[in-house]
Scaffold this motif. Structure first.
Motif, mmCIF file in Angstrom:
data_model
loop_
_atom_site.group_PDB
_atom_site.id
_atom_site.type_symbol
_atom_site.label_atom_id
_atom_site.label_comp_id
_atom_site.label_asym_id
_atom_site.label_seq_id
_atom_site.Cartn_x
_atom_site.Cartn_y
_atom_site.Cartn_z
ATOM 1 N N ALA A 116 -0.285 -12.293 -1.111
ATOM 2 C CA ALA A 116 -1.142 -12.144 0.069
ATOM 3 C C ALA A 116 -2.495 -12.776 -0.256
ATOM 4 O O ALA A 116 -3.168 -12.331 -1.186
ATOM 5 C CB ALA A 116 -1.307 -10.679 0.432
ATOM 6 N N SER A 132 -5.446 -5.401 4.002
ATOM 7 C CA SER A 132 -5.997 -6.162 5.124
ATOM 8 C C SER A 132 -6.408 -7.506 4.572
ATOM 9 O O SER A 132 -6.823 -7.610 3.416
ATOM 10 C CB SER A 132 -7.195 -5.438 5.751
ATOM 11 O OG SER A 132 -8.237 -5.300 4.802
ATOM 12 N N ASP A 143 -3.717 -6.586 9.323
ATOM 13 C CA ASP A 143 -3.258 -5.453 8.512
ATOM 14 C C ASP A 143 -1.802 -5.720 8.184
ATOM 15 O O ASP A 143 -1.019 -6.096 9.062
ATOM 16 C CB ASP A 143 -3.412 -4.142 9.293
ATOM 17 C CG ASP A 143 -4.868 -3.813 9.563
ATOM 18 O OD1 ASP A 143 -5.644 -3.798 8.593
ATOM 19 O OD2 ASP A 143 -5.236 -3.614 10.730
ATOM 20 N N ALA A 144 -1.443 -5.552 6.913
ATOM 21 C CA ALA A 144 -0.092 -5.932 6.509
ATOM 22 C C ALA A 144 0.410 -5.028 5.405
ATOM 23 O O ALA A 144 -0.353 -4.264 4.794
ATOM 24 C CB ALA A 144 -0.072 -7.387 6.045
ATOM 25 N N ARG A 145 1.706 -5.104 5.158
ATOM 26 C CA ARG A 145 2.326 -4.412 4.027
ATOM 27 C C ARG A 145 2.989 -5.423 3.138
ATOM 28 O O ARG A 145 3.455 -6.474 3.598
ATOM 29 C CB ARG A 145 3.376 -3.411 4.520
ATOM 30 C CG ARG A 145 2.827 -2.021 4.716
ATOM 31 C CD ARG A 145 3.915 -0.964 4.655
ATOM 32 N NE ARG A 145 4.018 -0.361 3.336
ATOM 33 C CZ ARG A 145 5.070 -0.455 2.540
ATOM 34 N NH1 ARG A 145 6.108 -1.171 2.884
ATOM 35 N NH2 ARG A 145 5.072 0.155 1.382
ATOM 36 N N LEU A 146 3.017 -5.097 1.857
ATOM 37 C CA LEU A 146 3.668 -5.973 0.895
ATOM 38 C C LEU A 146 4.570 -5.097 0.050
ATOM 39 O O LEU A 146 4.144 -4.063 -0.469
ATOM 40 C CB LEU A 146 2.605 -6.648 0.023
ATOM 41 C CG LEU A 146 3.084 -7.774 -0.886
ATOM 42 C CD1 LEU A 146 3.593 -8.953 -0.080
ATOM 43 C CD2 LEU A 146 1.946 -8.239 -1.795
ATOM 44 N N GLU A 147 5.826 -5.489 -0.057
ATOM 45 C CA GLU A 147 6.767 -4.781 -0.927
ATOM 46 C C GLU A 147 7.257 -5.747 -1.978
ATOM 47 O O GLU A 147 7.871 -6.762 -1.649
ATOM 48 C CB GLU A 147 7.952 -4.236 -0.117
ATOM 49 C CG GLU A 147 7.691 -2.865 0.461
ATOM 50 C CD GLU A 147 8.891 -2.319 1.211
ATOM 51 O OE1 GLU A 147 10.019 -2.506 0.725
ATOM 52 O OE2 GLU A 147 8.670 -1.731 2.286
#
Lengths: 327, 260
Positions: A116, A132, A143-147
């Protein structure tokens, strides 16, 4: 280990500011923060490594290799990948500078991990990361998610404050010779040209006079140049001016040009598209000169003159001259 | 020389960004679309290289059916072929985008021969992921130089010029085949001519279904939503109208210390 590893850029024997901001963001994640510093024998790596203790870094991995005396993005990505593989960090961070984004992208591609770019905030949640990040050069926030098994992030410049830690213990410094092949080093800086001297740099100028579509032609910039001369200001332009070929791209202020931070920015005939605003929003004050009182630039300006810049700008120049001749 | 340019279609934003009601996207009801600025220069650069030394330019994008427009813009200024990796309009993350482009390049090269040069923009104007070109180069095991504002192509190699941190310039030499990412300012893109537009209209666009990474490959980041940053905007002080405002401007300049 869990915790974070931060890639630290450096120049002239000192860590760069955005890298220190990245360390501060890494510390906010909790857990120990280690750093990677890489370069040639003359880069002063020991001094850079030692300086990081004050920022709360517990260990520094120093990769020294004569072939890294010139910037080599792919090799630096390989160095980071090696450090990540030899430990078990939860997160890897680096500065969201042009070079930092490049090097971390190489590392992420090698490690087959997502990245990111230009994050402003990061926090761990169940099974991943919440973050973010900047879009449109900061005009919009995602706004995001990272796995991922390891979270990789570059940190948007000037969004996290550098934070020193009083009485922090000295970091454990470990030097190693990175395992680099000729292939890793196939792209590196092979030549340099210094900056031209003498001109007022847009990015350093205290006052900037900017011209946009409202100037109307290449020739009519003389009025703005006169005002800039009287104020000791640098001259900048909006994207439409460079797209029309009225002025060279090096003078462009905005998302795809220069970022300025003067005390005063005099925006003449510039409507204030978001791509321009991201280049000038660090200005302390904006004076907008525009025929349209509803132009978006008015929402950003501290001062405004409503009117045709071809009448207003020469009148201001004349008033400045008159003032200096009578005072 | 055979050159591939990868481009992205982005909204043409104006004075302020308005989001859709669900906060998932920019409201484009009243906006046009355009090719991301760095990539527009990438197309121009590729066309110039081919004009000078022969060869062919192919342009590729991943996007919805409407992204055909940015491919036709490239065809209108001299690109020969166009490939659309057609999506349903949902955003693709950088890992997935790079994977789809890499697979498409492999298929194009198997069918039509290798690309000597693959050109990206340094970063897309909208999502700004800063990584797709590098991921593609690493997957193809080709050298990449990024952020370029100058490109000189020789036989078998190229010299690239980039702004150095802190001012001045730095250069890189790359063996071909290579990948580059360019920035606006490397050239001044031309406007398409009317005959160019007509020619582009008749050209066929190759439509390909983009390939996702295998299950188990970590992708992302995954967008949750978008926000417009809160700005602390003070009210603007109108100093006057027209030339009569000049004395008030000079007073202000003196007040803030710009004039002594």
């Amino acid at each position: 280990m869990s915790g974070s590893i931060v890639y630290v850029e450096h120049a002239n024997g000192a860590a760069d500011r955005v890298s220190l901001e990245s360390i501060a963001l890494a510390r906010s994640l909790g857990g120990p923060v280690e750093a990677v510093v890489a370069g040639g024998p003359s880069a002063g790596l020991a001094g850079v490594a030692a300086s990081l203790s004050a920022h709360g870094v517990s260990a520094v991995h120093v990769a020294e290799d004569a072939r890294l005396d010139a910037f080599a993005p792919e090799a630096l990505g390989a160095v980071i990948a090696q450090v990540v593989k030899s430990g078990s960090p939860g997160a890897v961070l680096g500065p969201g500078t042009e070079r930092g984004n490049e090097v971390l992208s190489h590392a992420a591609a090698r490690l087959a991990l997502p990245l990111a770019a230009n994050v402003m905030t990061v926090s761990a949640d169940a099974g991943g990361w919440r973050l973010s990040r900047q879009r449109w050069a900061g005009s919009l926030i995602e706004d995001a998610r990272l796995e991922a098994s390891v979270g990789m992030f570059t940190v948007a410049p000037h969004t996290t404050a550098v934070a020193e830690v009083a009485g922090a213990p000295a970091a454990v410094v470990t030097s190693f010779t990175p395992n680099l092949t000729d292939r890793d080093l196939r792209v590196r800086v092979t030549g340099r040209e210094p900056a031209a001297e003498g001109s007022i740099s847009l990015t350093d100028a205290k006052v900037v006079v900017g011209g946009g579509r409202g100037v109307g032609s290449a020739e009519r910039f003389d009025e703005l140049e006169e005002l800039a001369g009287l104020l000791g200001a640098a001259l900048g332009v909006s994207r439409v001016v460079t797209s029309n070929g009225w002025k060279p791209h090096t003078m462009q202020i905005g998302q795809t040009g220069q970022r300025i931070a003067p005390d005063l920015y005099i925006a003449c005939g510039i409507s204030g598209a978001i791509q321009h605003i991201v280049g000038c929003k660090a200005a302390k004050r904006i004076l907008a000169i525009n025929t349209d009182p509803e132009a978006p630039i008015m929402g950003r300006a501290a001062y405004a003159v409503i009117g045709d810049l071809h009448q207003v700008v020469p009148a201001i120049s004349a008033a400045i001259r008159q003032r200096s001749s009578t005072s | 020389m055979n050159i591939l340019v990868c481009v992205k279609r982005v909204p043409q934003t104006g004075g302020r960004i308005v989001l859709t009601a669900d906060g998932q996207a920019i409201d484009t009801k009243f906006l046009g679309f355009t090719v991301s600025p760095h990539e527009e220069c990438g197309v121009e650069e590729a066309v110039r290289i081919v004009e000078a030394g022969g060869g062919s330019v192919t342009v590729l994008t991943l996007g919805p059916a409407e992204a055909e427009d940015v491919l036709r813009d490239a065809l209108a200024i001299g690109a020969e072929r166009a490939v659309l990796l057609e999506t349903d309009g949902a955003e693709w993350d950088p890992v997935s985008t790079a994977h789809a482009i890499t697979e498409a390049i492999r298929a194009q090269e198997a069918a039509n021969g290798p690309f000597d040069l693959i050109v990206f923009g340094n970063e897309s104007a909208d999502t700004g992921g800063f990584q797709v070109g590098i991921r593609v180069a690493v997957a193809l095991d080709r050298p990449i130089a990024t952020g370029l504002k100058g490109l000189t192509v020789g036989s078998g190699s190229l010299v690239a010029r980039r702004e150095a941190p802190g001012g001045g310039w730095e250069t890189y030499e790359l063996a071909l085949p290579a990948v580059v990412s360019v920035k606006e300012g490397i050239n001044l893109p031309r406007y398409p001519s009317v005959p160019g537009r007509l020619r582009a209209k008749r050209k066929e666009i190759e439509r390909v279904a983009p390939v996702r990474p295998d299950a188990g490959v970590a992708v992302g980041p995954a967008k949750a939503g978008l926000r417009v940053p809160v700005e602390e905007g003070a009210a603007v002080e109108i100093l006057g109208r027209g030339a009569e405002a000049a004395p008030a401007v000079v007073d202000m300049l003196a007040r803030i210390g710009v004039l002594r």
